[in-house]
Write a protein that holds these residues in place. Structure first.
Motif, PDB file in Angstrom:
ATOM      1  N   LEU A 175       0.837  -1.192   0.000  1.00  0.00           N
ATOM      2  CA  LEU A 175       0.000   0.000   0.000  1.00  0.00           C
ATOM      3  C   LEU A 175       0.879   1.250   0.000  1.00  0.00           C
ATOM      4  CD1 LEU A 175      -2.755  -0.973   2.602  1.00  0.00           C
ATOM      5  CD2 LEU A 175      -2.812  -1.207   0.113  1.00  0.00           C
ATOM      6  N   PRO A 176       0.359   2.355  -0.508  1.00  0.00           N
ATOM      7  CA  PRO A 176       1.147   3.593  -0.474  1.00  0.00           C
ATOM      8  C   PRO A 176       1.294   4.103   0.953  1.00  0.00           C
ATOM      9  CG  PRO A 176      -1.104   4.061  -1.132  1.00  0.00           C
ATOM     10  CD  PRO A 176      -0.987   2.556  -1.075  1.00  0.00           C
ATOM     11  N   GLU A 177       2.224   5.011   1.141  1.00  0.00           N
ATOM     12  CA  GLU A 177       2.373   5.643   2.453  1.00  0.00           C
ATOM     13  C   GLU A 177       1.081   6.380   2.807  1.00  0.00           C
ATOM     14  OE1 GLU A 177       4.824   5.834   4.863  1.00  0.00           O
ATOM     15  OE2 GLU A 177       5.644   4.112   3.753  1.00  0.00           O
ATOM     16  N   PRO A 178       0.585   6.212   4.033  1.00  0.00           N
ATOM     17  CA  PRO A 178      -0.640   6.937   4.400  1.00  0.00           C
ATOM     18  C   PRO A 178      -0.391   8.436   4.465  1.00  0.00           C
ATOM     19  CG  PRO A 178       0.281   5.817   6.308  1.00  0.00           C
ATOM     20  CD  PRO A 178       1.083   5.354   5.130  1.00  0.00           C
ATOM     21  N   LEU A 179      -1.470   9.190   4.311  1.00  0.00           N
ATOM     22  CA  LEU A 179      -1.352  10.637   4.462  1.00  0.00           C
ATOM     23  C   LEU A 179      -0.980  10.982   5.899  1.00  0.00           C
ATOM     24  CD1 LEU A 179      -4.420  12.138   2.532  1.00  0.00           C
ATOM     25  CD2 LEU A 179      -2.017  12.186   1.854  1.00  0.00           C
ATOM     26  N   ALA A 211      -5.284  11.330  -2.791  1.00  0.00           N
ATOM     27  CA  ALA A 211      -6.539  10.668  -2.434  1.00  0.00           C
ATOM     28  C   ALA A 211      -6.352   9.156  -2.365  1.00  0.00           C
ATOM     29  CB  ALA A 211      -7.627  11.032  -3.441  1.00  0.00           C
ATOM     30  N   TRP A 212      -5.494   8.606  -3.227  1.00  0.00           N
ATOM     31  CA  TRP A 212      -5.216   7.170  -3.192  1.00  0.00           C
ATOM     32  C   TRP A 212      -4.511   6.784  -1.892  1.00  0.00           C
ATOM     33  CZ3 TRP A 212      -6.268   2.494  -3.996  1.00  0.00           C
ATOM     34  CH2 TRP A 212      -5.308   1.478  -4.012  1.00  0.00           C
ATOM     35  N   ARG A 213      -3.593   7.612  -1.431  1.00  0.00           N
ATOM     36  CA  ARG A 213      -2.879   7.315  -0.187  1.00  0.00           C
ATOM     37  C   ARG A 213      -3.866   7.222   0.977  1.00  0.00           C
ATOM     38  NH1 ARG A 213       1.708  11.717   0.441  1.00  0.00           N
ATOM     39  NH2 ARG A 213       2.023  10.555   2.398  1.00  0.00           N
ATOM     40  N   TRP A 214      -4.923   8.032   0.935  1.00  0.00           N
ATOM     41  CA  TRP A 214      -5.949   7.971   1.988  1.00  0.00           C
ATOM     42  C   TRP A 214      -6.906   6.803   1.771  1.00  0.00           C
ATOM     43  CZ3 TRP A 214     -11.299   8.775   1.272  1.00  0.00           C
ATOM     44  CH2 TRP A 214     -12.044   8.790   2.463  1.00  0.00           C
ATOM     45  N   LEU A 215      -7.403   6.644   0.526  1.00  0.00           N
ATOM     46  CA  LEU A 215      -8.419   5.629   0.229  1.00  0.00           C
ATOM     47  C   LEU A 215      -7.908   4.218   0.505  1.00  0.00           C
ATOM     48  CD1 LEU A 215     -11.288   5.222  -1.098  1.00  0.00           C
ATOM     49  CD2 LEU A 215     -10.040   4.804  -3.236  1.00  0.00           C
ATOM     50  N   ALA A 216      -6.672   3.942   0.124  1.00  0.00           N
ATOM     51  CA  ALA A 216      -6.125   2.589   0.259  1.00  0.00           C
ATOM     52  C   ALA A 216      -6.109   2.125   1.707  1.00  0.00           C
ATOM     53  CB  ALA A 216      -4.712   2.540  -0.326  1.00  0.00           C
ATOM     54  N   HIS A 217      -5.943   3.041   2.642  1.00  0.00           N
ATOM     55  CA  HIS A 217      -5.908   2.676   4.059  1.00  0.00           C
ATOM     56  C   HIS A 217      -7.279   2.800   4.718  1.00  0.00           C
ATOM     57  CE1 HIS A 217      -1.505   2.343   4.347  1.00  0.00           C
ATOM     58  NE2 HIS A 217      -1.479   3.312   3.449  1.00  0.00           N
ATOM     59  N   GLU A 218      -8.113   3.701   4.230  1.00  0.00           N
ATOM     60  CA  GLU A 218      -9.387   3.979   4.880  1.00  0.00           C
ATOM     61  C   GLU A 218     -10.479   2.971   4.510  1.00  0.00           C
ATOM     62  OE1 GLU A 218     -12.368   5.773   7.135  1.00  0.00           O
ATOM     63  OE2 GLU A 218     -10.190   6.060   7.174  1.00  0.00           O
ATOM     64  N   LEU A 219     -10.573   2.618   3.226  1.00  0.00           N
ATOM     65  CA  LEU A 219     -11.705   1.811   2.769  1.00  0.00           C
ATOM     66  C   LEU A 219     -11.344   0.326   2.836  1.00  0.00           C
ATOM     67  CD1 LEU A 219     -14.603   2.139   1.876  1.00  0.00           C
ATOM     68  CD2 LEU A 219     -13.824   2.178  -0.500  1.00  0.00           C
ATOM     69  N   THR A 220     -11.343  -0.201   4.039  1.00  0.00           N
ATOM     70  CA  THR A 220     -11.126  -1.627   4.268  1.00  0.00           C
ATOM     71  C   THR A 220     -12.443  -2.376   4.102  1.00  0.00           C
ATOM     72  OG1 THR A 220     -11.605  -1.381   6.615  1.00  0.00           O
ATOM     73  CG2 THR A 220      -9.298  -1.078   5.922  1.00  0.00           C
ATOM     74  N   THR A 221     -12.384  -3.695   4.192  1.00  0.00           N
ATOM     75  CA  THR A 221     -13.629  -4.459   4.106  1.00  0.00           C
ATOM     76  C   THR A 221     -14.530  -4.152   5.293  1.00  0.00           C
ATOM     77  OG1 THR A 221     -12.526  -6.346   5.156  1.00  0.00           O
ATOM     78  CG2 THR A 221     -12.612  -6.326   2.748  1.00  0.00           C
ATOM     79  N   ASP A 222     -13.943  -3.959   6.466  1.00  0.00           N
ATOM     80  CA  ASP A 222     -14.766  -3.619   7.631  1.00  0.00           C
ATOM     81  C   ASP A 222     -15.443  -2.261   7.454  1.00  0.00           C
ATOM     82  OD1 ASP A 222     -14.205  -5.976   8.917  1.00  0.00           O
ATOM     83  OD2 ASP A 222     -12.576  -5.141  10.135  1.00  0.00           O
ATOM     84  N   ARG A 223     -14.711  -1.295   6.892  1.00  0.00           N
ATOM     85  CA  ARG A 223     -15.318   0.014   6.696  1.00  0.00           C
ATOM     86  C   ARG A 223     -16.408  -0.061   5.626  1.00  0.00           C
ATOM     87  NH1 ARG A 223     -13.936   5.066   8.184  1.00  0.00           N
ATOM     88  NH2 ARG A 223     -13.404   3.891  10.051  1.00  0.00           N
ATOM     89  N   LEU A 224     -16.209  -0.869   4.598  1.00  0.00           N
ATOM     90  CA  LEU A 224     -17.253  -1.026   3.584  1.00  0.00           C
ATOM     91  C   LEU A 224     -18.523  -1.597   4.206  1.00  0.00           C
ATOM     92  CD1 LEU A 224     -17.638  -0.933   0.328  1.00  0.00           C
ATOM     93  CD2 LEU A 224     -17.606  -3.405   0.578  1.00  0.00           C
ATOM     94  N   ARG A 225     -18.376  -2.610   5.050  1.00  0.00           N
ATOM     95  CA  ARG A 225     -19.553  -3.191   5.718  1.00  0.00           C
ATOM     96  C   ARG A 225     -20.242  -2.166   6.613  1.00  0.00           C
ATOM     97  NH1 ARG A 225     -15.893  -7.599   6.578  1.00  0.00           N
ATOM     98  NH2 ARG A 225     -16.400  -9.432   5.300  1.00  0.00           N
TER      99      ARG A 225
END
Length: 564
Positions: free
Chosen positions: A447-451, A487-501
């Motif tokens: 994953l990219p470095e988080p923001l 936005a990708w650096r944020w999305l890749a870490h934020e939108l996990t499967t748990d967050r989607l549920r």
């Protein structure tokens, strides 16, 4: 060798009728393709064939050819379409009859072998997804029109490309590039601004009233440029192509009969106005089995929608549910599904906006159980239920519904045949055992470095991310992408499967798999079972999950202010 220009003129059975003429007259083209077959279409054609054994193909295609076959012949454009459905030989004969009647000298070939119904007794239809080399054989032998049954959507492009460039079965990178091009083209105007998450952005050249259909300029190495005819509506940019690449796919390995394309190697570059270059695509050996799509009649379905108005919505819904449950107790349907849709608003200034909808859907093997019994029970409550009782529409007698199921069959067990214009039959060999590779999940990329931490604001996800969703049998695919690296650096870490549920409560109890595609700045989610037995069963309000992505984009979460 020269660039091959392949256009699309149909993304589904029922797409814009004039598209074939528009593609033939709008600009340079070598091949025009048409995709007419979806999972639901096979069921519809299967029911047509029950009434008439000579049916089973897309009749719209014939009507289009009546207008356009002469145009294609004059311009030297070959036509490749899967409109043959369940009866490609019948459609090929019909095209020949049409050509003779209107005096157009064309050579018509077809591809068959996909029908594997005898292996699955009780199925309405059962068809293996064939690859592109049958189409290629027909074109190499001089066909002007090639019609097929169930081939993969991308085969409509890989076949012409293989014929034009002389590609052979093990040229995986070239074939994979054509598969990606074919996947972008197969849904027509979804690649040129149709159904696009950021449609409201506006800007010059973005007239979406009538998007033009897409075409791919394919090169000998498998790279391509996605574009459209000059002067047509819509637009082509990295976003529209990304959206379509994510549509109805899953992980990084996109398997097909000829090659497994690695979606994690796709590189997209804006190559000028309405031009997106696709290159870098790598391919691997195909899996040893072909996908099989099976349909069967699942029983009968009926629906009643009660309109609840004004105050005490929950109490009104509870009352009518109890009354209907009692009324159906003697012969209860096998499946009963209630859904209360709160479309009502407090202190509404119109009656319609003061109303909520209570939806009752029932299914049963017997039509009488979901027909007269249900309709009678609902109508008899007209003067004996909640205040303001009325229905959205009179209940019907119930209708049959279908079920789609995916299976597989070894590639070597399917006889893939190109039937040429002169009647010769060429068998297309299956890949040898050492030319296949079992499908496995690709290694999880980093994953990219988080923001860095900073102020956030509660806002809809759709302000910073696009989405497109669709169906695969009973599962839904939901692709989400970011438009910037930040936005990708944020999305890749934020939108996990748990967050989607969490954001989509309907998915909380379901299996959700996340696939990461860094080159596309995208996440692709597969939600298993959310569509029940598939689109034909109409299990939910949005039976094909077409708007699942837009629902997700409307949900609010804490987004870094730097992105907003």
């Amino acid at each position: 060798m020269s660039v091959l220009r392949v256009g699309n003129a149909s993304g589904f059975y029922g797409d814009r009728f004039d598209a074939l003429r528009e593609m033939l007259t709008g600009g340079e083209l070598d091949v025009v393709t048409g995709d007419y077959l979806a999972e639901l279409t096979m069921l519809i054609l299967g029911r047509d064939r029950l009434k008439d054994p000579a049916a089973g193909y897309a009749r719209t295609f014939l009507r289009q050819l009546e207008e356009c076959l002469g145009l294609a012949h004059e311009r030297g454009v070959r036509i490749v379409a899967n409109a043959g459905g369940l009866n490609p030989a019948g459609l090929a004969d019909a095209v020949r009859e049409l050509a003779d009647r209107i005096g157009i000298p064309v050579r018509v070939a077809h591809v068959e072998g996909d029908d594997v119904g005898p292996r699955w007794p009780g199925s309405l239809t059962a068809h293996a997804y064939l690859g592109g080399f049958g189409i290629a054989a027909c074109l190499r032998e001089g066909a002007d029109v090639v019609v097929t049954g169930r081939v993969t959507d991308a085969a409509l492009v890989t076949g012409p490309a293989a014929a034009h460039f002389g590609w052979r079965p093990r040229e995986y990178d070239r074939l994979a590039g054509a598969v990606v091009a074919g996947h972008v083209l197969e849904c027509g105007t979804q690649a040129t601004g149709g159904n696009y998450a950021f449609f409201a952005d506006g800007g010059a050249g973005r007239d979406l009233r009538r998007p033009g259909f897409p075409l791919a300029e394919i090169h000998e190495d498998g790279s391509c440029v996605i574009t459209k005819h000059p002067g047509t509506g819509g637009f082509v940019d990295v976003g529209t192509v990304t959206a379509q690449l994510l549509y109805e796919t899953g992980g990084a390995r996109y398997a097909g009969p000829d090659v497994t394309a690695r979606l994690d190697t796709v590189r997209l570059t804006q190559d000028g106005p309405d031009r997106v270059r696709i290159d870098g695509v790598r391919g691997e050996a195909p899996p040893p089995a072909l996908k099989v799509g099976r349909t069967r009649l699942g029983g009968f379905r009926n629906e009643v929608v009660f309109v609840l108005t004004g105050l005490d919505i929950e109490a009104k819904a509870a009352l009518v549910r109890e009354q209907m449950t009692d009324a159906l107790a003697k012969s209860p349907p096998a499946q009963v599904r209630w859904e209360l849709v709160r479309t009502d608003r407090p202190d509404a200034d119109t009656e319609e906006t003061a109303g909520a909808l209570l939806r009752l859907v029932v299914r049963d093997p017997e039509q009488a159980v979901v027909g007269r019994a249900l309709s009678g029970a609902a109508v008899e409550l007209a003067l004996a239920s909640y205040p303001g009782f009325h229905l959205l529409a009179p209940p019907g007698k119930g209708s049959p519904y279908g079920v789609f199921e995916a299976s597989s069959v070894p590639q070597g067990d399917v006889e893939h045949v190109a039937v040429l214009h002169d009647g010769r039959r060429l068998t297309v060999p299956a890949p040898p055992a050492d030319g296949t590779r079992p499908l496995e999940a690709a290694p999880e990329p980093g994953l990219p470095e988080p923001l860095p931490p900073g102020p956030v604001r509660r806002a809809p996800l759709g302000l910073v991310a696009g989405a497109r969703s669709g169906d695969k049998g009973g599962d839904a695919n939901l692709g989400v992408w970011a438009r910037t690296d930040e936005a990708w650096r944020w999305l890749a870490h934020e939108l996990t499967t748990d967050r989607l549920r969490e954001l989509l409560p309907e998915c909380r109890t379901l299996t959700v798999t996340r696939h990461v595609l860094p080159r596309l700045r995208a996440l692709n989610f597969v939600v298993e079972g959310v569509l029940g037995e598939g689109v034909a069963a109409r299990h939910r309000f949005d039976p094909q999950a077409k708007a699942l992505g837009e629902w997700l984009r409307s949900r609010c979460l804490d987004i870094p202010e730097a992105l907003l």
